[in-house]
Design a protein around this motif. Structure first.
Motif, PDB file in Angstrom:
ATOM      1  N   ILE A 121     -35.354  -6.100  41.547  1.00 31.67           N
ATOM      2  CA  ILE A 121     -36.625  -6.118  42.287  1.00 31.67           C
ATOM      3  C   ILE A 121     -36.714  -7.393  43.143  1.00 31.67           C
ATOM      4  N   LEU A 122     -36.405  -8.540  42.525  1.00 30.40           N
ATOM      5  CA  LEU A 122     -36.465  -9.811  43.272  1.00 30.40           C
ATOM      6  C   LEU A 122     -35.459  -9.828  44.427  1.00 30.40           C
ATOM      7  N   TYR A 123     -34.249  -9.360  44.140  1.00 28.05           N
ATOM      8  CA  TYR A 123     -33.193  -9.358  45.155  1.00 28.05           C
ATOM      9  C   TYR A 123     -33.583  -8.428  46.309  1.00 28.05           C
TER      10      TYR A 123
ATOM     11  N   PRO B 241     -41.745  -0.565  51.709  1.00 28.43           N
ATOM     12  CA  PRO B 241     -40.440  -1.182  51.439  1.00 28.43           C
ATOM     13  C   PRO B 241     -39.843  -0.569  50.166  1.00 28.43           C
ATOM     14  N   SER B 242     -38.610  -0.051  50.281  1.00 28.27           N
ATOM     15  CA  SER B 242     -38.063   0.740  49.172  1.00 28.27           C
ATOM     16  C   SER B 242     -36.621   0.392  48.889  1.00 28.27           C
ATOM     17  N   VAL B 243     -36.242   0.573  47.639  1.00 32.38           N
ATOM     18  CA  VAL B 243     -34.831   0.413  47.274  1.00 32.38           C
ATOM     19  C   VAL B 243     -34.472   1.438  46.205  1.00 32.38           C
ATOM     20  N   PHE B 244     -33.263   2.001  46.332  1.00 30.59           N
ATOM     21  CA  PHE B 244     -32.775   2.999  45.381  1.00 30.59           C
ATOM     22  C   PHE B 244     -31.463   2.493  44.794  1.00 30.59           C
ATOM     23  N   THR B 245     -31.342   2.545  43.486  1.00 31.64           N
ATOM     24  CA  THR B 245     -30.078   2.123  42.864  1.00 31.64           C
ATOM     25  C   THR B 245     -29.458   3.297  42.105  1.00 31.64           C
ATOM     26  N   THR B 246     -28.163   3.137  41.804  1.00 29.81           N
ATOM     27  CA  THR B 246     -27.500   4.162  41.010  1.00 29.81           C
ATOM     28  C   THR B 246     -26.328   3.563  40.233  1.00 29.81           C
TER      29      THR B 246
ATOM     30  N   GLY C  73     -25.205   1.205  49.930  1.00 27.30           N
ATOM     31  CA  GLY C  73     -23.812   1.546  49.651  1.00 27.30           C
ATOM     32  C   GLY C  73     -22.982   0.349  49.228  1.00 27.30           C
ATOM     33  N   VAL C  74     -23.635  -0.672  48.663  1.00 29.50           N
ATOM     34  CA  VAL C  74     -22.902  -1.871  48.218  1.00 29.50           C
ATOM     35  C   VAL C  74     -23.190  -2.139  46.738  1.00 29.50           C
ATOM     36  N   ARG C  75     -22.308  -2.911  46.125  1.00 25.41           N
ATOM     37  CA  ARG C  75     -22.503  -3.271  44.724  1.00 25.41           C
ATOM     38  C   ARG C  75     -23.725  -4.189  44.592  1.00 25.41           C
ATOM     39  N   ASN C  76     -24.501  -3.968  43.571  1.00 25.18           N
ATOM     40  CA  ASN C  76     -25.677  -4.804  43.311  1.00 25.18           C
ATOM     41  C   ASN C  76     -25.234  -5.985  42.457  1.00 25.18           C
ATOM     42  N   PRO C  77     -25.336  -7.232  42.986  1.00 21.84           N
ATOM     43  CA  PRO C  77     -24.892  -8.367  42.169  1.00 21.84           C
ATOM     44  C   PRO C  77     -25.699  -8.511  40.874  1.00 21.84           C
ATOM     45  N   PHE C  78     -26.879  -7.881  40.821  1.00 23.51           N
ATOM     46  CA  PHE C  78     -27.696  -7.956  39.611  1.00 23.51           C
ATOM     47  C   PHE C  78     -27.792  -6.623  38.876  1.00 23.51           C
ATOM     48  N   GLY C  79     -26.703  -5.843  39.000  1.00 19.32           N
ATOM     49  CA  GLY C  79     -26.591  -4.625  38.193  1.00 19.32           C
ATOM     50  C   GLY C  79     -26.318  -5.000  36.742  1.00 19.32           C
ATOM     51  N   ASP C  80     -26.428  -4.027  35.871  1.00 25.45           N
ATOM     52  CA  ASP C  80     -26.156  -4.199  34.449  1.00 25.45           C
ATOM     53  C   ASP C  80     -24.664  -4.521  34.262  1.00 25.45           C
ATOM     54  N   MET C  81     -24.363  -5.694  33.665  1.00 20.38           N
ATOM     55  CA  MET C  81     -22.953  -6.065  33.455  1.00 20.38           C
ATOM     56  C   MET C  81     -22.286  -5.255  32.348  1.00 20.38           C
TER      57      MET C  81
ATOM     58  N   PHE D 225     -26.290  -0.240  44.982  1.00 22.98           N
ATOM     59  CA  PHE D 225     -27.441   0.104  45.809  1.00 22.98           C
ATOM     60  C   PHE D 225     -27.102   1.363  46.595  1.00 22.98           C
ATOM     61  N   VAL D 226     -27.958   2.363  46.486  1.00 22.44           N
ATOM     62  CA  VAL D 226     -27.810   3.555  47.331  1.00 22.44           C
ATOM     63  C   VAL D 226     -28.291   3.185  48.732  1.00 22.44           C
ATOM     64  N   GLY D 227     -29.532   2.702  48.807  1.00 23.18           N
ATOM     65  CA  GLY D 227     -30.081   2.324  50.105  1.00 23.18           C
ATOM     66  C   GLY D 227     -31.384   1.576  49.960  1.00 23.18           C
ATOM     67  N   GLY D 228     -31.647   0.732  50.954  1.00 24.48           N
ATOM     68  CA  GLY D 228     -32.933   0.033  51.015  1.00 24.48           C
ATOM     69  C   GLY D 228     -33.466   0.144  52.428  1.00 24.48           C
TER      70      GLY D 228
END
Ligand SMILES: [Zn+2]
Ligand SMILES: [Zn+2]
Ligand SMILES: [Zn+2]
Ligand SMILES: [Zn+2]
Ligand SMILES: [Zn+2]
Length: 476
Positions: free
Chosen positions: A273-275, A413-418, A444-452, A471-474
């Protein structure tokens, strides 16, 4: 939504006790007894096996029936390549098709759908990294009277014991893939390294208790004096030294890396969310607002109730924000009160500064119908976030498109992750079709704050996935 834990996966691989999840890493077979029926699951002893029999009996007997059906198994065996392959796409296709076929066969024999745990037993069956043949396929081939027996048996990697090859020749091809950098993982981390981390995560779970964890977490996610951007940072840089100093002299001390991964798992959505806010806003004005409103689509209500306190990381890292307001939605509404509201438990420091986290769980309505029909309750949020969004999309693509179109039209403002690169890429294309102008750093990029804490992919020989990993898209 069911997501197996690392412990569930090790059990499904036959590497930890399927009843108590205990691992015994001292000997080759980890000191576990293998189920003599299906030869798939393992147990500490007869007591553990007995205790698990109620859960295991149906799939155990069904797998034995399948294995005895020479016609079915030889047909299945024919789908696998004889020679070692290093084309992952081909191997994945063969492997997924085989698992689907196994599930269908078992469901036909049992005359019911398999449970998630039963599907795991099939999905995570040890398979050769170079030809995708499963343990059972190798056994049946060896037993087929007309086929030439190669004498091949599946053997685990000596280092991690969690990936397999069917013979020396196939291992010689597979080794580079297994020990080289893996596309789904940061830097040069290999499948073998990640497998070892999973074992460490399971060991760590044993020393962890929920009560300690909440207070430990509050110490880790230290209050910052001012907002500092997350771009260019990794989990390790952001929480690594706090974990190490908080763990010093405690039961966590020996488990700092696993503990860091566990915290990343809990705090991933808060940091995402912060990122995302950082990337969807220009400047830092958003960090100076006294109140932030977040709308979130979650896969299941448990996602929230189990770990509500993790969102406090937002208050700690953006110290000028005093009030955090969440509206949670399910992909589809469920019967009940239209909205449940409650305040999260917060740490003493936040309480003394009269900060707060206020949650609304909107039960009966989907996000779209809430926006359309509850105009007096709807507040334009600072961020809309859908985690695990493409899973929702696969269940109801039309609904997913309507949600995106509404967000675009309302300029929310929206963000979708997968979970994975593949899901991020396919989801991204749909988002563009719905009119979203995607922000490159969130698409379409790796989320640096995804679940490790990543899990090996279902049904496949290679690759990992995790909540929020991509990240799917923002868009804004
Ligand atoms: Zn056990
Ligand atoms: Zn069995
Ligand atoms: Zn092989
Ligand atoms: Zn290995
Ligand atoms: Zn606090």
């Amino acid at each position: 939504m069911y997501l197996p834990t690392s412990a569930d996966i090790l059990a499904a691989l036959g590497l930890s006790c399927s009843h108590c999840h205990k691992m015994n890493s001292s000997s080759e077979e980890r000191g576990l007894l293998r189920c003599s029926g299906c030869r798939r699951l393992a147990y500490c002893n007869n007591e553990c096996q007995k205790a698990d029999w109620r859960n295991h009996k149906a799939i155990c007997q069904t797998l034995q029936l399948v294995e005895k059906d020479i016609e079915a198994t030889s047909e299945m065996a024919a789908a696998f390549p004889e020679a070692a392959q290093n084309d992952l796409k081909t191997l994945d296709r063969i492997s997924v098709a085989h698992a689907d076929q196994m599930v269908a066969l078992c469901e036909k024999l049992l005359q019911r759908s398999l449970t998630s745990r039963e599907i795991d037993v099939i999905s995570y069956e040890p398979k050769c990294l170079a030809c995708a043949r499963t343990d059972m396929i190798l056994r049946t081939k060896a037993h087929m009277p007309e086929a030439e027996s190669t004498g091949a048996v599946i053997t685990p990697c000596e280092r991690c014991k969690m990936s397999f090859g069917c013979c020396d020749e196939h291992w010689s091809v597979a080794r580079a893939l297994h020990q080289g950098p893996c596309d789904d993982l940061p830097g040069t981390v290999s499948q073998c390294d990640k497998n070892l981390e999973m074992c460490a995560d399971v060991d760590y779970s044993a020393v962890l208790t929920a009560a300690q964890e909440k207070h430990f977490m509050w110490r880790i996610i230290q209050r910052q004096a001012t907002w500092s951007p997350l771009t260019g940072c990794t989990w390790k840089e952001v929480i690594g030294s706090d974990v190490a100093s908080a763990a010093a002299g405690t039961a966590f001390e020996r488990h700092v890396p696993a503990c860091t991964r566990r915290i990343s798992s809990l705090a991933s959505t808060a940091f995402t969310i912060l990122y995302a806010l950082e990337h969807l806003n220009t400047g830092v004005a958003w960090t100076e607002k006294s109140e932030l409103t977040i709308n979130m689509i979650i896969a299941s209500p448990l996602d929230f109730f189990e770990a509500g306190y993790v969102y406090e990381a937002i208050l700690h890292r953006a110290p000028k924000v005093k009030k955090l307001v969440f509206y949670f939605f399910l992909p589809k509404g469920v019967p009940g009160e239209i909205s449940q509201a409650w305040a999260s438990e917060i740490c003493g420091d936040c309480a003394s500064k009269t900060k707060g986290i206020f949650n609304h769980f909107v039960m009966t309505r989907t996000f779209e119908s809430f926006v359309h029909n509850e105009a007096e309750l709807f507040v334009q949020p600072d961020l809309f976030i859908a985690t695990s969004s493409t899973i929702i999309a696969e269940h109801d693509p039309a609904q997913w498109r309507r949600t995106i179109a509404l967000l675009v039209a309302r300029r929310i403002p929206s963000v979708f992750t997968t979970f994975s690169r593949r899901l991020a890429e396919s989801g991204q294309a749909v988002m563009r079709e719905c009119g979203a102008e995607l922000v490159p750093s969130l698409s379409g990029v790796r989320n640096p704050f995804g679940d490790m804490k990543m899990n090996p992919n279902f049904d496949k020989v290679h690759g990992f996935h995790a909540p929020n990993a991509w990240f799917v898209g923002g868009f804004r």
